[in-house]
Design a protein around this motif. Structure first.
Motif, PDB file in Angstrom:
ATOM      1  N   ALA A 288       0.751  -1.163   0.105  1.00 55.07           N
ATOM      2  CA  ALA A 288      -0.002   0.102   0.276  1.00 55.07           C
ATOM      3  C   ALA A 288       0.886   1.230   0.181  1.00 55.07           C
ATOM      4  O   ALA A 288       0.538   2.177  -0.710  1.00 55.07           O
ATOM      5  CB  ALA A 288      -1.024  -0.038   1.204  1.00 55.07           C
ATOM      6  N   ALA A 289       1.954   1.207   0.728  1.00 56.67           N
ATOM      7  CA  ALA A 289       2.867   2.411   0.861  1.00 56.67           C
ATOM      8  C   ALA A 289       3.467   2.493  -0.689  1.00 56.67           C
ATOM      9  O   ALA A 289       3.770   3.603  -1.207  1.00 56.67           O
ATOM     10  CB  ALA A 289       3.916   1.972   1.638  1.00 56.67           C
ATOM     11  N   ARG A 290       4.101   1.416  -1.251  1.00 57.43           N
ATOM     12  CA  ARG A 290       4.536   1.557  -2.727  1.00 57.43           C
ATOM     13  C   ARG A 290       3.425   1.980  -3.635  1.00 57.43           C
ATOM     14  O   ARG A 290       3.798   2.845  -4.401  1.00 57.43           O
ATOM     15  CB  ARG A 290       4.908   0.248  -3.069  1.00 57.43           C
ATOM     16  N   ALA A 291       2.122   1.714  -3.396  1.00 60.05           N
ATOM     17  CA  ALA A 291       1.095   2.285  -4.290  1.00 60.05           C
ATOM     18  C   ALA A 291       0.912   4.056  -3.976  1.00 60.05           C
ATOM     19  O   ALA A 291       0.831   4.590  -5.043  1.00 60.05           O
ATOM     20  CB  ALA A 291      -0.238   1.756  -4.044  1.00 60.05           C
ATOM     21  N   ARG A 292       1.138   4.227  -2.883  1.00 60.04           N
ATOM     22  CA  ARG A 292       1.152   5.883  -2.650  1.00 60.04           C
ATOM     23  C   ARG A 292       2.339   6.533  -3.178  1.00 60.04           C
ATOM     24  O   ARG A 292       2.070   7.558  -3.578  1.00 60.04           O
ATOM     25  CB  ARG A 292       0.914   5.931  -1.158  1.00 60.04           C
ATOM     26  N   GLU A 293       3.500   5.786  -3.049  1.00 57.14           N
ATOM     27  CA  GLU A 293       4.584   6.178  -3.874  1.00 57.14           C
ATOM     28  C   GLU A 293       4.426   6.537  -5.193  1.00 57.14           C
ATOM     29  O   GLU A 293       4.850   7.496  -5.855  1.00 57.14           O
ATOM     30  CB  GLU A 293       5.777   5.437  -3.306  1.00 57.14           C
ATOM     31  N   CYS A 294       3.751   5.687  -5.772  1.00 61.15           N
ATOM     32  CA  CYS A 294       3.276   5.488  -7.406  1.00 61.15           C
ATOM     33  C   CYS A 294       2.738   6.767  -7.581  1.00 61.15           C
ATOM     34  O   CYS A 294       2.950   7.485  -8.905  1.00 61.15           O
ATOM     35  CB  CYS A 294       2.708   4.414  -7.884  1.00 61.15           C
ATOM     36  N   LEU A 295       2.089   7.378  -6.950  1.00 60.37           N
ATOM     37  CA  LEU A 295       1.075   8.510  -7.022  1.00 60.37           C
ATOM     38  C   LEU A 295       1.958   9.922  -6.837  1.00 60.37           C
ATOM     39  O   LEU A 295       1.518  10.820  -7.031  1.00 60.37           O
ATOM     40  CB  LEU A 295      -0.030   8.450  -6.158  1.00 60.37           C
ATOM     41  N   ALA A 296       2.905   9.874  -6.159  1.00 58.55           N
ATOM     42  CA  ALA A 296       3.736  11.025  -5.780  1.00 58.55           C
ATOM     43  C   ALA A 296       4.064  12.092  -6.709  1.00 58.55           C
ATOM     44  O   ALA A 296       3.960  13.020  -6.418  1.00 58.55           O
ATOM     45  CB  ALA A 296       5.132  10.339  -5.073  1.00 58.55           C
ATOM     46  N   PRO A 297       4.346  11.540  -7.944  1.00 62.98           N
ATOM     47  CA  PRO A 297       4.550  12.517  -8.972  1.00 62.98           C
ATOM     48  C   PRO A 297       3.410  13.272  -9.384  1.00 62.98           C
ATOM     49  O   PRO A 297       3.659  14.272 -10.104  1.00 62.98           O
ATOM     50  CB  PRO A 297       5.460  11.886 -10.135  1.00 62.98           C
ATOM     51  N   LEU A 298       2.353  12.868  -9.258  1.00 67.08           N
ATOM     52  CA  LEU A 298       1.067  13.557  -9.786  1.00 67.08           C
ATOM     53  C   LEU A 298       0.500  14.734  -8.741  1.00 67.08           C
ATOM     54  O   LEU A 298       0.862  14.952  -7.674  1.00 67.08           O
ATOM     55  CB  LEU A 298      -0.111  12.359  -9.666  1.00 67.08           C
ATOM     56  N   ALA A 299      -0.022  15.815  -9.532  1.00 65.77           N
ATOM     57  CA  ALA A 299      -0.287  17.034  -8.636  1.00 65.77           C
ATOM     58  C   ALA A 299      -1.201  16.637  -7.791  1.00 65.77           C
ATOM     59  O   ALA A 299      -2.410  15.678  -7.873  1.00 65.77           O
ATOM     60  CB  ALA A 299      -0.807  17.968  -9.626  1.00 65.77           C
ATOM     61  N   ALA A 300      -1.340  17.321  -6.605  1.00 62.91           N
ATOM     62  CA  ALA A 300      -2.363  17.150  -5.643  1.00 62.91           C
ATOM     63  C   ALA A 300      -3.694  17.551  -6.308  1.00 62.91           C
ATOM     64  O   ALA A 300      -3.789  18.354  -7.037  1.00 62.91           O
ATOM     65  CB  ALA A 300      -2.156  17.993  -4.408  1.00 62.91           C
ATOM     66  N   SER A 301      -4.851  16.729  -5.793  1.00 63.98           N
ATOM     67  CA  SER A 301      -6.257  16.622  -6.362  1.00 63.98           C
ATOM     68  C   SER A 301      -7.110  15.816  -5.482  1.00 63.98           C
ATOM     69  O   SER A 301      -6.406  14.801  -4.887  1.00 63.98           O
ATOM     70  CB  SER A 301      -6.019  16.267  -7.823  1.00 63.98           C
ATOM     71  N   PRO A 302      -8.461  16.034  -5.513  1.00 60.39           N
ATOM     72  CA  PRO A 302      -9.042  15.179  -4.861  1.00 60.39           C
ATOM     73  C   PRO A 302      -9.490  14.010  -5.276  1.00 60.39           C
ATOM     74  O   PRO A 302      -9.103  12.908  -4.320  1.00 60.39           O
ATOM     75  CB  PRO A 302     -10.774  15.790  -4.993  1.00 60.39           C
ATOM     76  N   GLY A 303      -9.139  13.584  -6.421  1.00 68.94           N
ATOM     77  CA  GLY A 303      -8.821  12.298  -7.103  1.00 68.94           C
ATOM     78  C   GLY A 303      -7.536  11.589  -6.589  1.00 68.94           C
ATOM     79  O   GLY A 303      -7.620  10.293  -6.085  1.00 68.94           O
ATOM     80  N   LYS A 304      -6.506  12.040  -6.517  1.00 72.21           N
ATOM     81  CA  LYS A 304      -5.321  11.560  -5.727  1.00 72.21           C
ATOM     82  C   LYS A 304      -5.418  11.258  -4.302  1.00 72.21           C
ATOM     83  O   LYS A 304      -5.091  10.284  -3.785  1.00 72.21           O
ATOM     84  CB  LYS A 304      -4.099  12.448  -6.043  1.00 72.21           C
ATOM     85  N   ALA A 305      -6.287  12.146  -3.719  1.00 68.77           N
ATOM     86  CA  ALA A 305      -6.376  11.974  -2.197  1.00 68.77           C
ATOM     87  C   ALA A 305      -7.356  10.737  -1.851  1.00 68.77           C
ATOM     88  O   ALA A 305      -7.098  10.086  -1.113  1.00 68.77           O
ATOM     89  CB  ALA A 305      -6.972  13.323  -1.577  1.00 68.77           C
TER      90      ALA A 305
END
Length: 319
Positions: A288-305
């Motif tokens: 799950a932590a690796r999954a969140r790391e994959c999202l790190a380059p994406l801009a902050a947004s409600p979808g990312k959160a």
């Protein structure tokens, strides 16, 4: 738990309702058996995979009409695998409900599963995205490979952790991965965004299956018969870890319980002493932590959160 997933997916609640309606419409074939049996297996559930499609669409550029068909198609593929799994496993219950094979029989379950697969690809082709059919074809082939791998490993107490992870990557995580990749793809994303979504889906799928296999031994509210994997001789991570970290006498007890109707309490005691249940949960948290790391380059947004929160939900759920 249902309240938590509802809160996480609140921003796509309208689209999920449309997916539910589309699933009901596309089950229609003129044959009542298809609608009755198909509705039994597609009804209810958390709609986790459709939610992944729609949330990945948000981070990829926005939800479009094709995302509804993709989300419903992904759910049909998932439902087809459940129908076929229950036939292979001779299962009478799934999540506390009678399985389709227990109600309608094996032949009907297999054939309606085939219908769901073919209807899913019909819908996916209708979306009109050039890369989508190839991505889904690869994923379903990998899923089938995973099911065969699991069958080959059945009652093999010597199955190692690496082989186990390969099985769950194929049979579970591959569909999570293509749900997220497809959602971003149909939204028009490419390059880094597409790979971020796909990596997130793969790792979330691994975490999900690890927790599912943990809950087979610990979950009081799953609707499953506790220790079903042990009785069926399925080498999941709690068993694999315990066998590798216990003494000879306990190892003999585990092997004796593996694939039999007795010995669950003794096996659970070995799991507890070896720290195998905690280890399985920690491995799920790792992915799950690796999954969140994959999202790190994406801009902050409600979808990312929402995707970040969903990874946490997958790991900490109790059913």
């Amino acid at each position: 738990m249902e309240t938590q997933i509802t809160e996480i997916t609140l921003q796509i609640s309208g689209e999920l309702a449309q997916v539910d309606a589309l699933i009901e419409r596309r089950l229609h074939s003129g044959l009542p058996l298809v609608g009755e049996l198909g509705g039994h297996v597609t009804g209810g559930g958390k709609r986790l995979r459709p939610a992944l499609v729609l949330l990945s669409a948000l981070v990829g550029g926005g939800v479009r009409r094709g995302h509804l068909e993709l989300a419903a198609g992904i759910e049909f593929i998932h439902s087809a695998t459940l129908l076929h799994d229950d036939v292979v496993d001779d299962s009478a219950l799934r999540r506390g409900r009678r399985t389709a094979r227990d109600i309608w029989g094996n032949a009907a379950s297999v054939l309606v599963g085939d219908f769901l697969y073919s209807r899913a690809f019909q819908m996916i082709c209708e979306i009109g995205h050039d890369g989508l059919p190839a991505a889904l074809s690869r994923a379903t082939n990998v899923i089938a490979e995973g099911e065969v791998r699991q069958l080959v490993n059945l009652r093999r107490a010597d199955t190692g952790e690496d082989e186990y992870l390969r099985v769950i990557e194929c049979k579970t995580a591959a569909l999570f991965e293509v749900a997220c990749r497809g959602g971003a793809m149909v939204a028009g994303a490419g390059g880094e965004v597409l790979e971020c979504a796909a990596g997130y889906g793969l790792n979330t799928g691994l975490a999900f299956q690890l927790v599912d296999d943990l809950l087979d031994y610990t979950g009081a509210g799953t609707g499953k018969t506790r220790g079903q994997d042990l009785r069926e001789g399925k080498p999941t991570l709690p068993f694999i870890h315990a066998l590798a970290h216990c003494g000879p006498r306990d190892a003999d007890a585990l092997r004796g319980a593996f694939g039999g109707d007795d010995g669950l309490d003794a096996a659970l005691a070995v799991f507890e002493a070896a720290g195998s249940l905690d280890y399985t949960r920690e491995r799920a948290r790792h992915y799950a932590a690796r999954a969140r790391e994959c999202l790190a380059p994406l801009a902050a947004s409600p979808g990312k959160a929402a995707l970040e929160a969903l990874a946490g939900f997958v790991v900490e759920r109790e059913r």
